[in-house]
Design an enzyme around this catalytic site. Structure first.
Site, PDB file in Angstrom:
ATOM      1  N   GLY A  10       0.968  -1.450  -0.101  1.00 17.50           N
ATOM      2  CA  GLY A  10       0.366   0.325   0.428  1.00 17.50           C
ATOM      3  C   GLY A  10       0.847   1.439  -0.122  1.00 17.50           C
ATOM      4  CG  ASP A  36      -0.188   1.079  -4.104  1.00 15.05           C
ATOM      5  OD1 ASP A  36      -0.533   1.426  -3.314  1.00 15.05           O
ATOM      6  OD2 ASP A  36      -2.079   1.035  -5.470  1.00 15.05           O
ATOM      7  CE1 TYR A 141      -9.391   1.943   8.620  1.00 15.27           C
ATOM      8  CE2 TYR A 141      -9.577   3.337   9.892  1.00 15.27           C
ATOM      9  CZ  TYR A 141      -8.780   3.130   9.373  1.00 15.27           C
ATOM     10  OH  TYR A 141      -7.456   4.070   9.700  1.00 15.27           O
TER      11      TYR A 141
END
Ligand code: SER
Length: 315
Positions: A10, A36, A141
């Protein structure tokens, strides 16, 4: 020269782009492999396309580059996560499980996993939130991150995996743009102040949230990862604090530099997310264990953001 070989998952995100550069400065360009879903945003250094849901791809990457440390930053944040809860759960949890299992199988020496203020919920004390409390998060999340913290703790206890974690506040950066978070307003406001001299905020004026300057965020990460293992007593995730402010307070601070700046308010669904989080954090355990000290306050953050963003936008 260090023998560490580092993999960043990421790497194109708000923190990833800045952390990749910081790690390359520390360990050398060729020792830090950014990955990524998309091509690199940086101009130099090795980069590979990798999806964290692809466990065998991750395994192959670790072998190919003889990786010793992993920074797992790939996740969907609070606001965007609510648009598709099941997919958010899948990416955040399956991604982490792949990273944890590959780390054990491939004998990774250190793993970094970011947690967040989104793990706090309505039952959590809002002021000076302690390291341990009731955490019932309001977003998918937040649920994925508190579960992730427990998985990290489990892998530490069961497999002796050296996994370290911080509960990041909202991160404020001029270097990179945030995406999909509830604290994103505190970066957008600087862009709008410089370009339009006005900003319409999606949170209410008095919504106080914990925030941190990117430089402090990166330094905290590097200091935690550098700390001797015997000083690390928290294997879920450390509370991390720097400053707390409201949209009205940051607008007033910006006005000191740009007197014509005006803020207006049009709260949307993100207000309810912000209202479920803490207003301030007690990070005394991080201060005690590995000597954490933030450097920026609201005044120095505002000055630094306006100064550096102006230079960046003019280029
Ligand atoms: N900045 C994040 C968000 O707003 C919190 O971790 O989702």
């Amino acid at each position: 020269m260090s023998s560490e070989r580092i993999l960043i998952l990421g790497a194109n995100g708000q923190i990833g782009t800045v952390l990749t550069e910081a790690l390359r400065n520390k360990f050398g360009n060729e020792s830090v492999i950014s990955t990524d879903l998309h091509p690199s945003k940086l101009t130099s250094g090795p980069h590979e396309i990798l999806n964290v849901l692809d466990k065998s791809g991750l395994e192959a990457m670790v072998n190919k580059h003889r990786i010793t440390q992993i920074y797992h930053l790939a996740a969907i944040l609070s606001a965007r996560g609510e648009q598709d809860p099941q997919n958010t759960w899948k990416i955040n949890m399956e991604g982490l499980m792949n990273v944890l299992t590959v780390s054990v199988e491939q004998k990774i020496s250190k793993l970094f996993y970011p947690s967040t203020i989104a793990i706090y919920g309505h039952s959590t004390p809002k002021q000076n939130t302690p390291q341990e409390a009731s955490f019932i998060p309001a977003t998918v999340y937040g649920i994925s991150k508190i579960a992730g913290e427990h998985w990290c703790n489990y892998f530490y206890n069961r497999y002796k995996l050296d996994v370290r974690s911080l509960r990041y506040p909202g991160v404020i950066s001029w270097q990179s743009d945030p995406g999909g978070g509830t604290t994103d307003y505190a970066v957008e406001i600087f862009h709008a102040a410089l370009k339009e001299k006005k900003y319409c905020c999606f949170l209410e004026a008095d919504t106080r949230l914990p925030m941190i300057h990117m430089d402090d965020c990166i330094r905290a990460t590097l200091e935690l990862m550098d700390a001797p293992a015997e000083l690390i007593h928290i294997h879920t995730s450390y509370n991390l604090a720097s400053m707390s402010f409201t949209p009205a307070e940051i607008a007033a601070e910006i006005k000191k530099h740009i007197p014509e700046f005006e803020i207006s308010y049009k709260p949307d669904f993100r207000q309810a997310i912000a209202a479920s989080w803490s207003e301030s954090i007690d990070d005394s355990v991080a201060r005690r264990d590995w000597n954490w000290r933030p450097k920026f306050d609201l005044a120095s953050l505002t000055e630094d953001m306006l100064h550096n963003l102006k230079i960046k936008l003019n280029h």
